[in-house]
Design a protein around this motif. Structure first.
Motif, short mmCIF file in Angstrom:
data_model
loop_
_atom_site.label_atom_id
_atom_site.label_comp_id
_atom_site.label_asym_id
_atom_site.label_seq_id
_atom_site.Cartn_x
_atom_site.Cartn_y
_atom_site.Cartn_z
N SER A 1 3.62 7.38 3.81
CA SER A 1 4.46 6.12 3.96
C SER A 1 5.91 6.08 3.38
O SER A 1 7.03 5.73 4.14
CB SER A 1 3.68 4.71 3.66
OG SER A 1 3.22 4.59 2.40
N LEU B 1 -3.10 0.74 6.24
CA LEU B 1 -2.32 1.55 6.85
C LEU B 1 -2.99 2.73 7.60
O LEU B 1 -2.54 2.84 8.62
CB LEU B 1 -1.57 2.01 5.59
CG LEU B 1 -0.36 3.15 6.05
CD1 LEU B 1 0.73 2.60 6.92
CD2 LEU B 1 -0.03 3.93 4.84
N SER C 1 -3.47 -0.15 1.53
CA SER C 1 -3.53 1.68 1.85
C SER C 1 -4.47 1.88 3.01
O SER C 1 -4.00 2.56 3.91
CB SER C 1 -3.86 2.23 0.51
OG SER C 1 -3.09 1.96 -0.46
N LEU D 1 4.04 0.07 0.13
CA LEU D 1 4.05 1.17 1.10
C LEU D 1 5.09 2.13 0.75
O LEU D 1 5.39 3.30 1.28
CB LEU D 1 4.24 0.66 2.27
CG LEU D 1 2.96 -0.16 3.07
CD1 LEU D 1 3.18 -0.72 4.23
CD2 LEU D 1 1.77 0.69 3.06
N TYR E 1 -0.03 6.31 -1.19
CA TYR E 1 -1.49 5.61 -1.78
C TYR E 1 -2.02 6.41 -2.98
O TYR E 1 -2.67 5.72 -3.63
CB TYR E 1 -2.42 5.34 -0.33
CG TYR E 1 -3.18 6.82 0.06
CD1 TYR E 1 -4.22 7.06 -0.70
CD2 TYR E 1 -2.46 7.64 0.88
CE1 TYR E 1 -5.10 8.01 -0.01
CE2 TYR E 1 -3.27 8.55 1.34
CZ TYR E 1 -4.45 8.97 0.76
OH TYR E 1 -5.19 10.04 1.07
N LEU F 1 3.27 0.19 9.81
CA LEU F 1 3.24 -0.26 8.56
C LEU F 1 2.97 -1.68 8.33
O LEU F 1 2.60 -2.16 7.30
CB LEU F 1 5.09 -0.15 8.12
CG LEU F 1 5.43 1.11 7.93
CD1 LEU F 1 6.80 1.17 7.58
CD2 LEU F 1 4.70 2.18 6.67
N ARG G 1 -3.69 -3.59 -3.13
CA ARG G 1 -3.11 -2.58 -2.96
C ARG G 1 -3.79 -1.37 -2.35
O ARG G 1 -3.73 -0.71 -1.15
CB ARG G 1 -2.67 -1.65 -4.41
CG ARG G 1 -1.61 -0.40 -3.85
CD ARG G 1 -1.50 0.46 -4.99
NE ARG G 1 -0.62 1.69 -4.30
CZ ARG G 1 -0.43 2.75 -5.03
NH1 ARG G 1 -0.67 2.91 -6.37
NH2 ARG G 1 0.36 3.83 -4.55
N ARG H 1 4.25 -6.18 0.35
CA ARG H 1 3.64 -5.06 1.24
C ARG H 1 4.60 -3.86 1.22
O ARG H 1 4.12 -2.66 1.07
CB ARG H 1 3.24 -5.56 2.35
CG ARG H 1 2.45 -4.55 3.21
CD ARG H 1 2.08 -5.28 4.98
NE ARG H 1 1.68 -4.10 5.45
CZ ARG H 1 0.26 -4.08 5.85
NH1 ARG H 1 -0.47 -4.76 5.29
NH2 ARG H 1 -0.24 -2.96 6.59
#
Length: 494
Positions: free
Chosen positions: A385, A56, A53, A323, A327, A429, A49, A319
């Motif tokens: 996001s 992104l 993040s 998102l 985050y 994304l 994760r 994913r």
């Protein structure tokens, strides 16, 4: 013109606790460092994760037109169990348990780390340095810190003098901890007897006789402190001052706090302008932990071989699920949440694929420019996001209405809508249209089997029945059955 000149990006700075307008040290260029994994086991979902993040962040900065140098390290030495000052190196322990070389452990789990992030469609960093590849630089940095009076050697180890540093600096300001409270809450441990103060942390540790991973230094045969590695590698590749430093929330103290102290002690400069921290992932409302069994590995999600989920989920769906939360927020991982994300993911991809076939008219009943800016506004608000995804679903609703004849779309605007959605869905994304990938894979499989059918036919014509039978039998073992008929050979997949 670079997009960043038209947009105003704000980043939540963990150091100040506020969202601040992002202004890089050098216009048009961004230096970003993210603490990478300690490669002693399969990468766990919480780490994934964090890396998704910052993928992104990396993608959006690139989309804005910045030239980004993204450095993410591999910790392959010096990280002791439980983030402690004493004990066994995590990698060395794994090597001892499996009776292999430590670097075999490093290789195995570095490959696993790369494979998993590739499945999640993460972009590779610009530079991926290793701790063991920078031992010389770490020793030189320790010498500098000693020369500046902020470290001391004792019995072959070197420790950072936190109290001396704190006289003219503010140790603890990132995590909001006062040195007085740290002193009051510290219990004296026998293993800390070499230190002047319990708060001091290791820059270099003398290796015990049984310690496998060791290097020569002016103080002893030993290994670097875990915190030092990131200070050395970040400043080597990004400079003594750089723009963004990221990592998981759990690294804020002591790891990042120690990085700041080391950097300031060595150079006299504040090393980082914007500190970013990704929050944790829970599983069914509880903290993930191998010890309790409340844990799931990424590969177990992709294969469905686990006791937590009802089915397998595509990496891009997982994913997308991550998102859908900001985050900085805690995200709970569950079968119900993933199933809901899969439905949303499929709606988004289905709408994008239908853009090509939408009927067009002379007018458009949707303010595309305003909607486009709101997509940027979401990402400009500390990489939000979930708000971006919600904004994209406004377009999904519009596309479905056009399909039903309830809304109108000009041909030129259809191309613009397609361009904007492509940029934010795939480039920013980092999602992958699984239906398209599966279709491509199916075409490649069909082409491969057709080629084998042709080779089998040639073998039969040459009366090479052994090769002909071998092709048929081995395909059958793979679940592909050949059927010979009057019109030629066809195949079916079980």
């Amino acid at each position: 013109m670079a997009v960043y000149k038209e947009q105003s990006l704000k980043i939540y700075n963990s150091m100040t606790g506020e969202k601040e307008i992002f202004t890089p040290l050098t216009e048009g260029n961004v230096g970003m460092y993210v603490c990478g994994p300690t490669v002693y086991s399969n990468v766990h979902l919480g780490n994934c994760r964090t890396f998704i993040s910052f993928d992104l962040v990396f993608r959006y900065l690139k989309h804005l037109g910045y030239k980004v140098r993204y450095v993410r390290n591999i910790t392959d030495a010096g990280h002791l169990e439980n983030d402690a000052e004493t004990g066994e190196d995590r990698i060395a322990k794994k090597a001892r348990l499996e009776q292999i070389e430590p670097m075999e452990v490093v290789q195995r789990y570095t490959v696993d780390f790369h494979n998993i992030l590739e499945k999640f469609n993460n972009l590779p960093p610009s530079i991926e340095p290793t701790a063991t590849g920078h031992i010389v630089e770490q020793i030189e940095t320790i010498k500098t810190i000693i020369d500046k009076g902020f470290a001391y050697a004792v019995n072959g180890s070197v420790y950072f003098d936190v109290l001396k540093f704190n006289k003219d600096h503010n140790y603890g300001r990132l995590s909001g901890r006062a040195i007085e409270d740290m002193i009051a809450n510290t219990r004296e441990l026998a293993a800390q007897s070499d230190k002047k103060n319990p708060q001091d942390f290791a820059l270099w540790k003398k290796a015990e006789p049984q310690h496998i991973m060791r290097w020569p230094s002016p103080w002893s045969d030993g290994f670097p402190g875990w915190h030092l590695e990131c200070t050395v590698m970040s400043t080597k590749y990004l400079g003594e001052e750089f723009d963004i430093h990221g990592g998981g929330m759990d690294l804020k103290f002591p790891h990042h706090e120690c990085e700041i102290a080391q950097g300031e002690a060595a150079t006299g400069k504040n090393p980082v302008n914007y500190w970013m921290h990704a929050n944790m992932l829970t599983l069914n409302g509880k903290k993930m932990a191998k010890s309790t069994g409340n844990n799931i590995l990424p590969t177990e999600i992709f294969t469905g071989q686990n006791d937590v989920l009802s089915k397998a989920y595509n990496p891009s769906v997982a994913r997308f699920f991550m998102l859908q939360a900001h985050y900085r927020s805690i995200l709970d991982f569950s079968d119900e949440a993933l199933a809901a994300s899969e439905r949303g993911f499929n709606r988004l991809m289905d709408a994008y694929r239908h853009l090509e076939d939408l009927p067009t008219s002379s007018t458009t009943s949707f303010d595309l420019q305003k909607w486009k800016q709101r997509c940027y506004d979401a990402m400009n608000d500390d990489f939000n996001s979930p708000i971006l995804i919600a904004t994209l679903f406004e377009a999904v609703k519009f596309i479905n209405a056009v399909k039903e004849g309830d809304e109108k779309l000009k041909s030129a605007d259809r191309e613009l809508l397609q361009e904007i959605m492509r940029a934010f869905i795939f480039d920013v994304l980092g999602l992958v249209d699984t239906a398209t990938v599966n279709e491509d894979s199916s075409q490649k499989l069909s082409g491969t089997v057709e080629l084998l059918i042709k080779l089998r036919a040639e073998a039969r014509n040459n009366k090479d029945f052994a090769t002909s039978d071998q092709i048929r039998d081995q395909l059958l073992e793979l679940g592909i059955q050949l059927k010979d008929g009057k019109e030629g050979t066809t195949f079916s997949i079980d």
